[in-house]
Design a protein around this motif. Structure first.
Motif, PDB file in Angstrom:
ATOM      1  N   GLU A 190      43.802  37.292  46.851  1.00 44.74           N
ATOM      2  CA  GLU A 190      43.050  36.565  45.822  1.00 44.74           C
ATOM      3  C   GLU A 190      43.910  36.343  44.579  1.00 44.74           C
ATOM      4  O   GLU A 190      43.810  35.316  43.920  1.00 44.74           O
ATOM      5  CB  GLU A 190      41.788  37.352  45.431  1.00 44.74           C
ATOM      6  CG  GLU A 190      40.777  37.527  46.552  1.00 44.74           C
ATOM      7  CD  GLU A 190      40.085  36.231  46.922  1.00 44.74           C
ATOM      8  OE1 GLU A 190      40.178  35.251  46.162  1.00 44.74           O
ATOM      9  OE2 GLU A 190      39.452  36.193  47.985  1.00 44.74           O
ATOM     10  N   GLU A 222      38.567  32.626  41.681  1.00 46.59           N
ATOM     11  CA  GLU A 222      39.426  33.710  42.183  1.00 46.59           C
ATOM     12  C   GLU A 222      39.334  34.943  41.280  1.00 46.59           C
ATOM     13  O   GLU A 222      39.356  36.079  41.764  1.00 46.59           O
ATOM     14  CB  GLU A 222      40.882  33.252  42.315  1.00 46.59           C
ATOM     15  CG  GLU A 222      41.107  31.996  43.157  1.00 46.59           C
ATOM     16  CD  GLU A 222      40.607  32.066  44.591  1.00 46.59           C
ATOM     17  OE1 GLU A 222      39.899  33.028  44.953  1.00 46.59           O
ATOM     18  OE2 GLU A 222      40.907  31.145  45.374  1.00 46.59           O
ATOM     19  N   HIS A 225      36.354  36.700  42.382  1.00 43.58           N
ATOM     20  CA  HIS A 225      36.556  37.400  43.656  1.00 43.58           C
ATOM     21  C   HIS A 225      37.322  38.706  43.432  1.00 43.58           C
ATOM     22  O   HIS A 225      36.983  39.745  44.004  1.00 43.58           O
ATOM     23  CB  HIS A 225      37.311  36.515  44.659  1.00 43.58           C
ATOM     24  CG  HIS A 225      36.579  35.248  44.985  1.00 43.58           C
ATOM     25  ND1 HIS A 225      37.158  34.218  45.680  1.00 43.58           N
ATOM     26  CD2 HIS A 225      35.308  34.852  44.692  1.00 43.58           C
ATOM     27  CE1 HIS A 225      36.266  33.237  45.813  1.00 43.58           C
ATOM     28  NE2 HIS A 225      35.154  33.598  45.215  1.00 43.58           N
ATOM     29  N   GLU A 302      35.369  29.664  48.701  1.00 46.79           N
ATOM     30  CA  GLU A 302      36.609  29.346  49.415  1.00 46.79           C
ATOM     31  C   GLU A 302      36.496  28.035  50.183  1.00 46.79           C
ATOM     32  O   GLU A 302      37.467  27.289  50.300  1.00 46.79           O
ATOM     33  CB  GLU A 302      36.986  30.468  50.381  1.00 46.79           C
ATOM     34  CG  GLU A 302      37.425  31.761  49.716  1.00 46.79           C
ATOM     35  CD  GLU A 302      38.574  31.600  48.736  1.00 46.79           C
ATOM     36  OE1 GLU A 302      39.384  30.660  48.893  1.00 46.79           O
ATOM     37  OE2 GLU A 302      38.662  32.394  47.802  1.00 46.79           O
TER      38      GLU A 302
HETATM   39 FE   LIG Z   1      39.143  33.712  46.620  1.00 47.28          FE
END
Ligand SMILES: [Fe+2]
Ligand SMILES: [Fe+2]
Length: 409
Positions: A190, A222, A225, A302
């Motif tokens: 990530e 990101e 994440h 994603e």
């Molecule tokens: Fe990601």
């Protein structure tokens, strides 16, 4: 009928010039505007303003009051629209208007002199030129950029509330360790997926603002994440697990790729596409509800990142079919560069098996192993399907899919 404006008690130190400027702008060059006022020394202030702006100004006595007669100066030749009366717009640039009939038209190449200006703005002559390396439409554009940004903006989720962090579960130590190892591996992937678009973002001409917006929100995705994977790692008091040389070597090749389209291809089409399969696998097979929720939400994000990579590459290849060979070479040379590394680390592979097994019995491990084998097939077939959608023939697509990094990203 003589155009007249009364600025009453408003002085030129308090905004009166705005009223006069707009009244003048409504006139044709050379036409006269009468101005009346009552603020102290409004006459001197108006005369000074007119001198600075290049308008003629004369005063006459009418009864008890002074009245000014202004004559709007002729617009300088070449001044852009919106010029009002000011000579400062001489030589101004209009951004991005190859065809003035298309007010929001994109330029094939964005001019450094447009700098940070809004697309469609008129840029004063003498503004500093700002160099952006990515200034060509074909090297950055994707038809779905605006749409994908809008989808992303609508689909942002709050890590605090979107995930039920208090959901009760206890896993056997060995399974919890496996979850932590898989997430440790995913976090560094990530991070690469954040750093790569972030680097291009700073080099992208803001004229292509839809692409800028897509990359910016991708970076935010990101970051989220990384946040939620880290929280899950620590949820039961664990520290992150192992990070391997092979994994980081694979990711470094993404960071080192200077071409935006090639990087989009390797990162988004191949890497994040493969990660979507992994996230679906975790959504289905993770042994705890928190990891399953995280995987479901991250997979949605994603899928958009992959979609932008696809729309960009589709446009690039439509412009330049020869670019397909360049993409194939990039996969091959990345494979060559990584041939000395072990690819996906054994810890991650075994952790995936254990995570899907949910325990250490023979039956559970056998079942976990089968699921992970199926995951590998899903990943390879997904890559192949995307490659075929980008116009690679079946053999080439299968071959390139098989050369993709064993690190998945
Ligand atoms: Fe990601
Ligand atoms: Fe991503």
């Amino acid at each position: 009928m003589q155009a007249t404006i009364d600025i009453e008690q408003l002085g030129f130190d308090a905004g009166a010039h705005v009223l006069v400027k707009h009244a003048l702008a409504a006139l044709a060059p050379g036409d006269a505007l009468l101005v009346r006022g009552r603020a102290p020394d409004w006459q001197g202030q108006l005369a000074a303003w007119c001198r600075a702006q290049g308008h003629d100004c004369a005063f006459a006595r009418r009864g008890e009051e002074d009245v000014a007669t202004l004559r709007r100066r002729a617009d300088p030749a070449g001044a852009a629209g919106q010029s009002g009366a000011g000579g400062r717009w001489r030589g101004a640039l209009r951004t991005g208007h190859a065809d003035p009939a298309l007010p929001d038209a994109l330029a094939e190449r964005a001019d450094p002199r447009w700098g940070l200006a809004a697309r469609g703005a008129t840029v004063e002559a003498g503004s500093p030129a700002i160099a952006f390396r990515l200034d060509r439409r074909d090297e950055v554009w994707g038809e779905r950029a605006a749409d994908l940004y809008a989808q992303a903006a609508a689909a942002q989720w709050d890590p605090q509330t979107a995930i039920d962090w208090a959901a009760p579960f206890e896993l056997p130590d060995i399974v919890e360790d496996a979850v932590v190892q898989v997430l440790t591996y995913m976090i560094e992937n990530e991070v690469a997926a954040l750093v790569v678009p972030a680097r291009f973002l700073g080099q992208l001409h803001p004229h292509y603002r839809e692409v800028q917006a897509v990359l910016a929100i991708q970076v935010a995705d990101e970051a989220r994440h990384i946040d939620v994977f880290t929280r899950r790692v620590r949820l039961k008091g664990r520290e992150p697990g192992l990070s391997t040389a092979g994994g980081q070597a694979s990711l470094k090749t993404l960071l080192d790729e200077p071409d935006f389209s090639v990087a989009e291809f390797l990162l988004s089409v191949l890497g994040e596409g493969t990660f979507v399969s992994l996230l679906h696998f975790l959504h289905e097979h993770a042994p705890d509800p928190v990891t399953r929720q995280i995987a479901r939400l991250a997979a949605r994000d994603e899928a958009r990142h992959v979609a932008f990579g696809m729309t960009h590459l589709a446009a690039r290849l439509a412009d330049d079919p020869g670019f397909r060979a360049r993409l194939a070479n990039a996969v091959q040379s990345r494979n060559d560069a990584l041939s000395a590394t072990s690819g996906l680390n054994e810890e991650v592979f075994d952790a995936l098996i254990l995570l899907a097994a949910g325990g250490l019995t023979v039956e559970a491990v056998a079942a976990g192993y089968v699921k992970v084998q199926q995951l590998m097939r899903d990943m390879a077939e997904g890559r192949q399907a995307r490659l075929e959608r980008l116009g690679f023939d079946t053999d080439a697509a299968r071959h390139l899919s098989s050369l993709h990094t064993r690190n998945f990203m």
